[in-house]
Design an enzyme around this catalytic site. Sequence first.
Site, PDB file in Angstrom:
ATOM      1  N   PRO A  60      73.019  54.133 -86.196  1.00  0.00           N
ATOM      2  CA  PRO A  60      73.961  52.882 -86.409  1.00  0.00           C
ATOM      3  C   PRO A  60      73.942  51.725 -85.902  1.00  0.00           C
ATOM      4  CG  PRO A  60      75.012  55.092 -86.774  1.00  0.00           C
ATOM      5  CD  PRO A  60      73.932  55.167 -85.852  1.00  0.00           C
ATOM      6  N   TYR A  61      73.978  51.795 -84.405  1.00  0.00           N
ATOM      7  CA  TYR A  61      73.673  50.651 -83.631  1.00  0.00           C
ATOM      8  C   TYR A  61      72.512  49.731 -83.816  1.00  0.00           C
ATOM      9  CZ  TYR A  61      72.011  47.955 -79.424  1.00  0.00           C
ATOM     10  OH  TYR A  61      71.458  47.016 -78.351  1.00  0.00           O
ATOM     11  N   ALA A  62      71.185  50.463 -84.043  1.00  0.00           N
ATOM     12  CA  ALA A  62      69.910  49.851 -84.296  1.00  0.00           C
ATOM     13  C   ALA A  62      70.267  48.979 -85.753  1.00  0.00           C
ATOM     14  CB  ALA A  62      68.854  51.021 -84.412  1.00  0.00           C
ATOM     15  N   THR A 122      72.887  47.748 -86.935  1.00  0.00           N
ATOM     16  CA  THR A 122      73.410  46.611 -86.829  1.00  0.00           C
ATOM     17  C   THR A 122      72.843  45.501 -86.183  1.00  0.00           C
ATOM     18  OG1 THR A 122      74.595  47.304 -84.623  1.00  0.00           O
ATOM     19  CG2 THR A 122      75.717  47.849 -86.949  1.00  0.00           C
TER      20      THR A 122
END
Length: 335
Positions: free
Chosen positions: A162-164, A166
Amino acid sequence: MTTSVSSHDADALLVRRVVVTGAAGFIGSHLCQALITRGVTVIGVDRRDPSRHSIAAQNLADIRDHPAFIFATGDLRTCAIEPLLIDADVVFHLAAIPGVQPSWGADFDDYVACNVSATQRLMHAVTRLRIPRLVVASSSSVYGATGGRPSAETDHPKPASPYAVTKLAEEQLCLAHAARSECATTVVALRYFTVYGPRQRQDMFVHRLLTAASTGATLHIYGDGRQRRDFTYIDDAVAATVAAGTVSLPNSVINVGAGTTTRINDVVELARRITGAPIDVRSTSARSGDVPVTHADPSCVRHLLGWAPATDLLTGMTAQRGWLASSRPVAAEVI
Ligand code: NAD
Ligand code: UGA
């Protein structure tokens, strides 16, 4: 003072005043310091107030009282952004929630709010004020699992966390604004590859490894330790960032990585060599979204920014260890 801060002087833009978001963070604080040293006035913005947050205070200790540094506490999700940007030649946008693992959990809404929605607010202000250049911190994580091949900027991104997702959204959002016909801002998105060095975030591997060597704490390795990273020393990351703000360029995406990968287990061996200390290493389960290899294709950064790394892993880790030994331990904190 009007200063040309690039090593590519023939093509350099004139930069007198800049805004750095995420100024109280690891990379942001080093960037502010480097720009001030070059005679630039820096407006640093961060939601962490150095008079209340010990890591922010530590990161900004060397520059907080410098006459060319103005710090503003502000959360980009809600604060008035335009007043901060007046007369800026460049905005360096580093504010974000970093780190892969917490993004799988309850923190995801914060990742979206800080990395995507706040960036949209910033871009509205940047484009309305016709700021000439915006440099945005993107991430090697946008490439996902690559099979070990060097990642080029033209590769199809496959973010694995999910970080990547964003970070990909963040850079593409900035580029979408820049592509509008009426937009006067040029956007340069830098995909940093695992940055390390003095003041590195406490959740990151090299910090934990060198701390384990000096305190005897156990180091937990996620998986078998055969995963590889293209490590980038902080001063090299900053040099590329300064160049991205000052070299004449079209809208661009640029890797900031040397093209050299090192196994996590080999980094542990390096730490043993540097410190001479036994390190208690335990293997724990691999983590979702933790890609097996990051490996930059550095052709673009060499060609467009004239960048090549100056610091190898042994030298950079030795400097980080020296910094850790000389600094007061600061407790991790929750914002
Ligand atoms: P960091 O956490 O040390 O710094 C980020 C700063 O942004 C923090 O001080 C935080 O308070 C601030 N911030 C977060 N949300 C904010 C908001 N809504 N308003 C104002 N300030 C806010 O992280 P870092 O390692 O210095 O990373 C800097 C940037 O580089 C991030 O965008 C990160 O995604 C990117 N990046 C870092 C690495 C790395 O290896 N460190 C690699 C790739 C990309
Ligand atoms: C780092 C940053 O944390 C991200 O913010 C950034 O976006 C990313 O680099 C990037 O290059 O784009 P990562 O490479 O996972 O992500 O950096 P570290 O946290 O230093 O981890 C390196 C490796 O060590 C990973 O495989 C991780 O799983 C492993 N690790 C980390 C451990 O085995 N144990 C730990 O205690 C910490």
